[in-house]
Design an enzyme around this catalytic site. Structure first.
Site, PDB file in Angstrom:
ATOM      1  N   TYR A 195       0.924  -1.041  -0.340  1.00 16.33           N
ATOM      2  CA  TYR A 195      -0.175   0.131  -0.506  1.00 16.33           C
ATOM      3  C   TYR A 195       0.745   0.997  -0.284  1.00 16.33           C
ATOM      4  O   TYR A 195       1.930   1.020   0.481  1.00 16.33           O
ATOM      5  CB  TYR A 195      -0.804   0.228   1.380  1.00 16.33           C
ATOM      6  CG  TYR A 195      -1.375   1.636   1.767  1.00 16.33           C
ATOM      7  CD1 TYR A 195      -2.871   1.481   0.931  1.00 16.33           C
ATOM      8  CD2 TYR A 195      -0.821   2.899   2.293  1.00 16.33           C
ATOM      9  CE1 TYR A 195      -3.290   2.872   0.577  1.00 16.33           C
ATOM     10  CE2 TYR A 195      -1.286   3.430   2.527  1.00 16.33           C
ATOM     11  CZ  TYR A 195      -3.013   3.702   1.881  1.00 16.33           C
ATOM     12  OH  TYR A 195      -3.698   5.385   2.106  1.00 16.33           O
ATOM     13  N   GLU A 197      -4.366   7.048  -3.624  1.00 15.68           N
ATOM     14  CA  GLU A 197      -3.767   5.681  -2.975  1.00 15.68           C
ATOM     15  C   GLU A 197      -3.472   4.631  -3.959  1.00 15.68           C
ATOM     16  O   GLU A 197      -3.729   4.836  -5.394  1.00 15.68           O
ATOM     17  CB  GLU A 197      -4.936   5.346  -2.017  1.00 15.68           C
ATOM     18  CG  GLU A 197      -4.679   6.185  -1.010  1.00 15.68           C
ATOM     19  CD  GLU A 197      -5.702   5.691   0.223  1.00 15.68           C
ATOM     20  OE1 GLU A 197      -6.334   5.741   1.749  1.00 15.68           O
ATOM     21  OE2 GLU A 197      -6.636   5.086  -0.171  1.00 15.68           O
TER      22      GLU A 197
END
Length: 381
Positions: A101, A189
């Protein structure tokens, strides 16, 4: 403004972040053609802006034309957490060995941007943050100087990313921060950033939200706004000029002023309810604007009750009351219970104007929220 995944990936790819080959499709035949062009195996992904698409059946893998057709028939037209899927992204499936991530947002507590990296990609990062905050490495950035390369490397190192791919992950993070900064992002993101057996990193998902007030500086992103509107409600909000965010609960919320609406959302949650939306009608709202707000909230099939919270300053309580009456009198039968709390300028006059046969009136915000949560629960039962 929230970009769809396919739009965010276009922005990321233009900046040099690796993304899978993909095509957008809006019909079963288009999905089959896109899959043939991209090359099997493919992932067929619903283009709606909600989390947990995979668990809800909105993402399927296909190894053949028959499977691609079956996936398209299953996903197109489905109701995914209140949203109808009318487009899918058909992209080359990534053969991965690990999921990471990376993200950039604003740390409002410190008033600085923060870059984040975690080796626990592919899952809800909010849950990771709540359950194991140390699993997310954070690096705050001075916006006057931007992200230094050593900061990207430090974040990757602190997260425990494998050294063989650390340089590439740091490069992706640095590029992501540059996009966030230059394109007036609010959130950026990649979850997951997939790692292949060959040691390549690929953005298998993409989130990019843009500051609405900065769109005049981003004309190419502004052109995406119509397509980025998630559904008819968000398109209607743009038409009416409302600040509106659709949520997943059943208590509709209308107020004047972002702080007042946020307080109402918090109280709905505090009293055991679930907010269905954030809707700020703004200051100085007249009767027609209030009527439009009620029409919007009533149009959300998830809403079971509505709480209307107005504090009169610029907005006059009597004007709000007229708007509520006008909106409700359009219906032969009120579609959802409405609870109203008025305070401030001309609130007493407004309370006298309100048609109490159509609405429930409460003197305090707490009482109004509790009543709306209870009414929503009654309808749900």
């Amino acid at each position: 403004m929230k970009l769809h995944e396919y739009q965010a990936k276009e922005v990321f790819a233009e900046a040099g972040i690796p993304t899978p080959a993909s095509r957008l499709a809006a019909s079963v035949d288009e999905v089959v053609a896109a899959a043939a062009a991209v090359g099997y195996p493919v992932a067929v992904k619903a283009q709606v802006q909600v989390g947990g698409r995979g668990k809800a059946g909105g993402i399927e893998l296909a190894d053949s034309e028959a499977e691609a057709r079956e996936a398209a028939e299953s996903i197109l037209g489905m109701d995914l957490k209140g949203y109808t899927v009318d487009r899918v992204l058909v992209e080359s499936a990534v053969d991965f060995v690990d999921e990471l991530y990376v993200g950039v947002t604003m740390d409002r507590g410190l008033g600085r941007p923060v870059a984040m990296v975690s080796t626990r990609g592919g899952v809800n990062i909010e849950e990771v943050a709540a359950e194991d905050p140390d699993a997310i490495a954070r690096e705050h950035v001075d916006p006057a100087f931007g992200m230094h390369p050593f900061q990207a490397r430090k974040a990757v190192y602190d997260a425990g990313v494998d050294r063989e791919i650390a340089r590439d992950v740091a490069s992706v993070l640095e590029t992501l921060y540059g996009l966030w900064d230059e394109r007036d992002g609010s959130d950026a993101e990649i979850n997951p950033l997939m790692v292949t057996a060959e040691g390549d990193v690929v953005a298998a998902d993409a989130v990019f939200n843009v500051d609405d007030d900065a769109l005049f500086r981003q004309p190419d992103l502004a052109e995406m706004e119509e397509d980025a509107a998630e559904d008819d409600l968000e398109a209607k909000a743009n038409e009416y000029g409302f600040d509106y965010v659709r949520l997943e609960g059943d208590v509709g919320i209308i107020g004047n002023g972002a702080g007042l609406v946020m307080t109402t959302l918090d109280l709905v949650d505090y009293y055991g309810g679930s907010p269905a939306n954030f809707l700020d009608i703004g200051g100085g709202a007249r009767a027609e604007r209030v009527a439009n707000a009620l029409d919007m909230v009533f149009s959300d099939e998830n809403v079971e009750a509505v709480v209307f919270n107005i504090f009169g300053g610029i907005t006059r309580g009597d004007e709000v009351a007229r708007g509520i009456n006008e909106a409700l009198e359009r219906f032969e039968e009120i579609p959802k219970p409405v609870v109203v709390r008025l305070a401030g300028t001309n609130s007493e006059e407004g309370m006298e104007i309100l048609n109490t046969d159509l609405v429930q009136v409460e003197e305090t915000l707490e009482a109004a929220v509790q009543a709306a949560v209870e009414r929503a629960g009654e309808v749900a039962r």
